[in-house]
Design a protein around this motif. Structure first.
Motif, mmCIF file in Angstrom:
data_model
loop_
_atom_site.group_PDB
_atom_site.id
_atom_site.type_symbol
_atom_site.label_atom_id
_atom_site.label_comp_id
_atom_site.label_asym_id
_atom_site.label_seq_id
_atom_site.Cartn_x
_atom_site.Cartn_y
_atom_site.Cartn_z
ATOM 1 N N ARG A 1 35.253 -27.025 -0.521
ATOM 2 C CA ARG A 1 34.299 -25.937 -0.723
ATOM 3 C C ARG A 1 34.895 -24.886 -1.656
ATOM 4 N NH1 ARG A 1 32.812 -24.718 5.531
ATOM 5 N NH2 ARG A 1 35.084 -24.586 5.563
ATOM 6 N N ILE B 1 29.996 -19.296 -0.598
ATOM 7 C CA ILE B 1 30.751 -20.542 -0.454
ATOM 8 C C ILE B 1 29.830 -21.676 -0.903
ATOM 9 C CG2 ILE B 1 32.000 -22.060 1.153
ATOM 10 C CD1 ILE B 1 31.408 -18.894 2.720
ATOM 11 N N GLN C 1 26.780 -19.910 2.825
ATOM 12 C CA GLN C 1 27.266 -21.208 2.333
ATOM 13 C C GLN C 1 26.079 -21.969 1.759
ATOM 14 O OE1 GLN C 1 30.475 -23.362 4.318
ATOM 15 N NE2 GLN C 1 29.322 -25.264 4.118
#
Lengths: 308, 308, 308, 308
Positions: D42, D57, D13
């Motif tokens: 996201r 992500i 992420q």
């Protein structure tokens, strides 16, 4: 004939500081085939794929640099005709006798307006490639050195770029392939010229001093061979100047590096075909960085200014 | 000029059985740029890198094959001179009017002794490559099709090979690069000829019937792009004739395959440079298998005999 | 540990008809490093990149084929545990004493249901790669032979495919990566199994006879090295069975060829990573041609049936 | 099973400054497949070859950097066992609920001694690669972006390198592949660790500040695809930090570049296989330059110090 006149770059005589060390280096690191010495002590080399006796000649001297760069022309009649054209253009020529360079015929030598010595010759003994002309096998790379395909071109730095360009194009039949413009949008900073359909058989950059060498270039077969060359250079502790990367100009992939005397050499692969009916490519000053090194897109002062 | 006269292969007019299907196939599978149709219904294409308006012309017909193959020459004066030379050589020529092919000037058309129609022309409108002539970016492949660099050459099958070779070499200035000898060691089975420094701008094989096409060839940038092309062919269920492999002749890496009408095409990469001062390479009959497909080293009957 | 149990293919003992000729061939053509002979006359080899003392062992015999194929396991405790698991599975095991193979510890030997002899071992003396473990330079290819990276896997032909698959997967912890189905859509014709994340550490095809070898495979670094390998094979007159081409199964690019005794070998590059959480890939009978040779998309009888 | 425990890097992420711009950039320039947004805004991506629903992500934030890096483990039982081992090692863990990340099961989250947040998870929905699991065709690159094979690893900069290394190796079963030593010859400057047989699944460098990201890396299929990536970066005016070049460490060929938020990314190809029985490679301080960038052989301050 469709391809006639000046055929291709044929030989470069390079000054080295230590001839013994250089013979070893051009053999072991470059992977050139050593062809012997002449009675002046000069050392001769060819690549495995080249058919003529020599393409690189090393001469021991106090400072590095290029003595002269020679082009092979179609035949003796062409040599005579081009000499006449040079003289008509006001260029003084000198005849170097056959045999002065090993296995090489008479050469017509002259100075171009950037101060460099250029030669034309019609004869160099064909000793053959590594695989010959009858049922040739592939010449697979099977030795430690870089093993380029051919000595391909040179980039010269000198004063009167416009005069040199005119001489190559008007007298010797070269074609303008690409050019870089200075900030004024008019003046050429550099030109890339071909006498065949290659992206360049000579390149010249405008410079404050005459008769300087930026690099002599050797052709490789692929981008993977460019990587192999870079790996060899690192392994052999050769000083790499730049690369592996790609030129915007000519599209070639490239590495610049220095021989033990500080002469810059290039190994490159790729580049597009250019024909005389095609418009030259122009790089404007604001994009010249991308023209020179496409991935970096910025000017590299050392690359631009260090010459021998 | 150093490169003059006949410059390069410029266009091939290919007969297809279903023009709509073929336009789609040459666009989607070959990755050519569709340039439109003329009032005779012919469809025009160029590669992304080619600068002239068209290089492949498709014409709907009852049987596949090659209508004609055209070379671009330096300029109009060259066209006139070459026409005169052809006539002097006893070759009848015909003038095809400017505009008969889209964006193309007047063409000089003639038959060579193998029965094929060859054309010369000096003008085809330069519409530019995908990246243009000012600060060009790299033309990265970003589409589904094969996306070759250029239409590169053709291999013709026909009767009087010696007559055709003489015409290309003596009249049009081509040079013999390689040849394959028959069992007698004298007669040429095939010849590879260049008008530039490429390994071939035309190839001709001796055959019982006149005016047959073996293949039209497209250049790719690398052996990895040859693999990509083969993957695309399989994915699109294109019939692959041979490859990926390597030719002994020219050293090129290659795939042969068929368009939907049964015309054999080639995508290839690599090959060495040949200059007119170099001895041609000769393949003797016992090694012709390795000459044609270097890895197999044996003759492939279907490859040798199937033509359109 | 994340990677544990059976680590990788470690050695293959291959029968050759003339050991002197074979030592020369595996050295000069394959580019393997000769590691010496044992008192039974067996010849040992490793690749330059392999660190353990040997991976290929040649034994002179009256007919070609594979004596056994061995896997290195994590450590001695693992060896003991896997032997127990094999015995629990009803597989009889035999202990081969340390030193029976040069520089190799004790081996646990057993027969799998396809009739092949498989070995596990925990110790083989690490003699190091060509570049070592401290500040290693790149190991640039600088010799005549093919010079693969590693002995990578084998493809075995035998009778009870299902039994062998169960043994590899349930007892030895291998994972099914790809499989080919017969016409009934149920029965496996062949399976590709991994003990790591490689596309295959063993492959097995159902066959009428037990204990047959289809090929032992060596990894290369790129598609361009596959081409170099094919060029070397042709130059050295090695009999090429198939390729260069691509497998649909594993995506690897490949050449199949024969050693002087008729053992089929493979050099390949590429292939994807497979992890045990992933669904295996299945090839149905109608598409098995594309699975085996992706560009040809058709079955090749000789390739499928010739084994040693 | 031979490969068990922690299988592979599964998701990263990354914080971006402008999510809309970044979605466009990761789609168009990176060539990732956009998989949608969650209710926190996201954005999710996978490569074409990856089978699980997401690997990258993006979260909009005020400063760039890495929120967390996640590894997929074999199954739920493994997840429970590794959580217990972490707790036994004194590491506090947090359970992130299934569905918090799209199509992803419960995650075990914890901080490592360098300050980074690492996650383990056993379930992420397999949505399949671009070619599927039944008779898959080759996934030929046919779009503008870089189109990597997989999200491959990350290089983290942080404080307690020794503690993090111990955690990865002793608790999570990673193996030390390479390490760089500081001038004292004792202290590790950086380590490269694998949980499979890849050259690295995580790399960590000792740094004055905790929880910093040096780069997230994507795998390409070849050195030629590295060149294509560099060409795309230049064409799209992506800021290239370094490359194309080669690492001494891992032998990978590489380019470093920045996303629009200043996060450093890598595209690389190659690298050797490492198994847990092998001795790690050590780079001493005097040769660390060659370890990092093999062709330059010198330290690059900006590369070493700029992190997010």
């Amino acid at each position: 004939m469709a391809l006639t006149g000046v055929l291709r770059p044929g030989h470069a005589q390079i000054r080295v500081l230590d001839i013994e060390e250089s013979v070893k280096w051009y053999t072991d690191v470059m992977g050139l085939k050593y062809q012997g010495r002449d009675d002046q002590g000069r050392a001769y080399f060819k690549t495995r794929a080249e058919r003529d006796h020599n393409s690189i000649i090393l001469r021991q001297a106090d400072r590095a640099g290029l003595d002269f760069f020679g082009y092979k022309v179609l035949d003796k009649a062409t040599l005579v005709e081009l000499e006449r054209k040079l003289n008509d253009h006001g260029v003084k020529t000198e005849r170097m006798p056959a045999g002065d360079l090993l296995e090489t015929g008479e050469r017509v030598r002259f100075q171009i307006p950037t101060g460099h010595t250029i030669e034309l010759y019609a004869e160099k003994n064909a000793v053959g490639s590594a695989v010959g002309c009858v049922n040739p096998d592939m010449d697979v790379i099977d030795q430690p050195g870089i093993t380029p395909i051919r000595m391909d071109h040179a980039l010269l730095y000198g004063t009167d770029l416009d005069g040199a360009t005119e001489l190559f194009c008007k007298v010797l039949g070269f074609t303008l392939v690409e050019r870089v413009k200075l900030e004024d949008g008019q003046t050429d900073l550099g030109v890339w010229l071909t006498c065949s359909a290659k992206a360049h058989d000579i390149a010249i950059v405008r410079h404050g001093e005459p008769n300087k060498l930026h690099h002599v270039s050797f052709q490789l077969g692929s981008w993977e061979q460019v990587l192999r060359a870079a790996d060899i250079m690192s392994k052999r502790r050769v000083s790499i100047d730049m690369g592996p990367t790609r030129h915007g100009i000519t599209n070639g992939t490239t590495i610049y590096f220095f021989d033990p005397s500080g002469n810059r050499l290039e190994t490159f692969a790729g580049g597009y075909d250019h024909y005389p009916d095609m418009e030259p490519i122009t790089w404007t000053w604001d994009e010249v960085g991308a023209g020179i090194f496409y991935h970096d897109r910025k000017l590299n002062e050392a690359f631009l200014s260090v010459v021998t």
